[in-house]
Design an enzyme around this catalytic site. Structure first.
Site, short mmCIF file in Angstrom:
data_model
loop_
_atom_site.label_atom_id
_atom_site.label_comp_id
_atom_site.label_asym_id
_atom_site.label_seq_id
_atom_site.Cartn_x
_atom_site.Cartn_y
_atom_site.Cartn_z
N SER A 157 0.84 -1.20 0.00
CA SER A 157 0.00 0.00 0.00
C SER A 157 0.87 1.25 0.00
CB SER A 157 -0.89 0.02 1.24
OG SER A 157 -1.69 -1.13 1.31
N1 SAH Z 1 -0.45 -4.73 4.13
C1 SAH Z 1 0.16 -5.15 2.90
C2 SAH Z 1 -0.82 -5.04 1.76
C3 SAH Z 1 -0.58 -6.08 0.73
S1 SAH Z 1 -1.79 -6.17 -0.54
C4 SAH Z 1 1.42 -4.36 2.62
O1 SAH Z 1 1.57 -3.26 3.15
O2 SAH Z 1 2.27 -4.85 1.87
C5 SAH Z 1 -3.07 -7.13 0.23
C6 SAH Z 1 -2.72 -8.51 0.62
O3 SAH Z 1 -3.93 -9.15 1.08
C7 SAH Z 1 -2.18 -9.42 -0.47
O4 SAH Z 1 -0.95 -9.94 -0.07
C8 SAH Z 1 -3.24 -10.53 -0.61
O5 SAH Z 1 -2.70 -11.80 -0.91
C9 SAH Z 1 -3.86 -10.52 0.78
N2 SAH Z 1 -5.21 -11.07 0.87
C10 SAH Z 1 -6.25 -10.95 0.00
N3 SAH Z 1 -7.35 -11.61 0.45
C11 SAH Z 1 -6.99 -12.17 1.67
C12 SAH Z 1 -7.66 -12.98 2.63
N4 SAH Z 1 -8.93 -13.38 2.46
N5 SAH Z 1 -6.98 -13.37 3.72
C13 SAH Z 1 -5.69 -13.00 3.92
N6 SAH Z 1 -5.00 -12.23 3.04
C14 SAH Z 1 -5.63 -11.81 1.93
#
Ligand code: SAH
Length: 217
Positions: free
Chosen positions: A64
């Site tokens: 993000s």
């Molecule tokens: N907080 C992270 C954001 C990564 S993008 C950062 O700062 O890097 C969002 C992430 O959510 C992805 O890695 C994706 O695989 C994960 N995601 C999507 N659906 C999910 C779910 N149902 N349970 C756990 N993770 C999930």
């Protein structure tokens, strides 16, 4: 991995820009000044690590953008010692920011590739988060970690996940982007145990990778 004066300078500038964008929670600003965001990115992206933009990470996902991490962290209104559940560990950057704010972090990732890499990285950097491989829609069902003081969702949820609202304390807060193609950032306060007994505040449009069901190997 090295955190040089150049990186620290970039980080100070990033935090100054965050202040100008309305971030006022000093704990959030301090944490974001302390956590080296470039450690959570591919070395090739080093020079872009402190620009206010989302960047690619493993498994077609994104880290993000700093202003989003700051806004979500600020909306959580954290106090040290709180129990916080994060859905979407991804690169681990948001996880590290939460850890350095002195809260107890439980974080769930559904992609095995990201889970393995990020758990190791957080450990190496001494951020003590409890990392889980699983489906965030069910939270920590079956384990004894709930209820949480705060829940933060870092992927776009098509609707408010009811199971997660159950795992939130009364008086607790969930910060979640809700919507399909585009999302709206919501801050939901749980007022009582009855379904829908929530106070919902809206904080504008945003765009996240989707929250998907099930694990991905
Ligand atoms: N907080 C992270 C954001 C990564 S993008 C950062 O700062 O890097 C969002 C992430 O959510 C992805 O890695 C994706 O695989 C994960 N995601 C999507 N659906 C999910 C779910 N149902 N349970 C756990 N993770 C999930």
């Amino acid at each position: 991995m090295e955190d040089t004066f150049k990186h620290k300078g970039w980080r100070m500038r990033m935090c100054k820009a965050l202040r100008e964008k309305g971030i006022t929670d000093e704990r959030v600003l301090q944490a974001m000044e302390a956590v080296p965001r470039h450690f959570f990115l591919d070395a090739a992206l080093d020079a872009m690590a402190y620009e206010d933009r989302a960047l690619p990470i493993l498994c077609d996902q994104t880290i993000s953008q700093p202003s989003t991490v700051a806004m979500q962290s600020q909306l959580l209104n954290l106090q040290p010692g709180m129990k916080v559940l994060e859905v979407g560990t991804g690169s681990g950057y948001q996880t590290a920011v939460l850890c350095s704010m002195g809260v107890k972090v439980f974080t769930i990732e559904r992609q095995k590739g990201l889970f393995d890499k990020t758990r190791k990285l957080l450990d190496q950097l001494h951020y003590r988060a409890n990392c889980f491989l699983g489906d965030g829609y069910v939270g920590t069902t079956g384990k004894d970690y709930a209820p949480f003081d705060r829940i933060i969702i870092t992927c776009g949820a098509p609707m408010i996940p009811e199971e997660l609202m159950k795992q939130l304390k009364v008086g607790g807060v969930m910060v979640i982007p809700v919507g399909e193609q585009q999302q709206e950032m919501l801050r939901i306060e749980k007022l009582g145990e009855n379904r829908g007994d929530w106070k919902i505040e809206r904080f504008g449009g945003c765009r996240f990778v989707p929250m998907l069901s099930g694990k991905q190997f």
